[in-house]
Design an enzyme around this catalytic site. Sequence first.
Site, short mmCIF file in Angstrom:
data_model
loop_
_atom_site.label_atom_id
_atom_site.label_comp_id
_atom_site.label_asym_id
_atom_site.label_seq_id
_atom_site.Cartn_x
_atom_site.Cartn_y
_atom_site.Cartn_z
N HIS A 140 14.90 18.72 -8.94
CA HIS A 140 16.34 19.20 -8.89
C HIS A 140 17.38 18.15 -8.09
O HIS A 140 18.39 17.59 -8.72
CB HIS A 140 16.61 20.40 -8.22
N HIS B 177 21.39 14.28 -7.42
CA HIS B 177 21.95 13.57 -6.30
C HIS B 177 21.36 12.49 -5.53
O HIS B 177 21.24 12.34 -4.52
CB HIS B 177 22.24 14.76 -5.22
N LYS C 242 27.79 16.34 -16.26
CA LYS C 242 28.00 16.80 -14.86
C LYS C 242 29.31 16.65 -14.47
O LYS C 242 29.68 15.42 -14.39
CB LYS C 242 26.67 16.10 -14.12
#
Length: 320
Positions: free
Chosen positions: A206, A220, A259
């Site tokens: 994730h 990230h 995103k």
Amino acid sequence: SCTGRCGQNLNSVYTCQCNSHCVSYGDCCHDYAAKCLGGRCDANHDSTKPCQCNSHCKTYNDCCPDYDQLCGSTDNRITRITVNYQGKTTTSGTSDAASSKFFTSVDETVFLNQTNTYYKFIALLNNYNPYIGQSEYISAEEQAEINSFLDAVMQTEVMSLAYDYLLTNGYTSSKTDFQDQLMELWFNLYSRSSSSSVLDSSGFEHVLVGEQKSTVSGFHNWIQFYIEEKNNRLNYYGYISSKEPDIIAAKFEWNGKMKTKGSFFIGVSPEFDMAIYTLCAMTHPNSICSFTIQGQTIQIQTWDINHKSGLQIGSAYPIL
């Protein structure tokens, strides 16, 4: 350490090297300059010199140009990067689907060293199915890659600092215990949805790889962003916000999914991301963790997968 090893040829037994090639390959031991070059690393401030070579030079902006290369940045940071913050826009001022790339130049030398954490990290990125709801499976080969990465990460200075802090404050009991905690936090599979039994996610997938459903979630990490952008699987649509030292919240499209705001540190090592998110997840789960880097206050939000017993990272990212 380079104690007794200065000038030795490449030795793959060690996670860092002590010869003249290590600067080019980005795998010098942290004390290479001090032990092997007779240099000024960690020396006190010297007003007779035009630049300085100690940890305070980052704060006072008076480091010598080769400080990071020769004195060993604690986080193994890649400094030879150029980026384009703006991205490409149409004449109306809106983002164009054919956006220009965010990373315009990255020195990939450090990616090529097979003993380096960057190399071992990149080997993990293609092990995951990014689609939420589709079951994941960790093969024996993939588990070996995970173990190799964790072994290398545990040898780095930045993860050693994280371990020492957590040990001192009672969050872990030994290096073996800490490595087991890293496996549970980042790599052991869980279900992304509380209403599903499908093991389709993990903290590593994730946060550091990214996932997709109707939109992109997680994602990230700058290395994954750079690789996907380089391979034309990611379109950058400009930054939403940025903060020193080198943090950005970007808008992008990944494999056809958007995103609208994804934040990440630029140029940091895999162990830096993992160490800082681990510290915050363990000490401030499901909340905001604040700390200071180079005089700047940084905030990290972490989330636990609450529908599973025990602490596992559901998400972690810089707040911008």
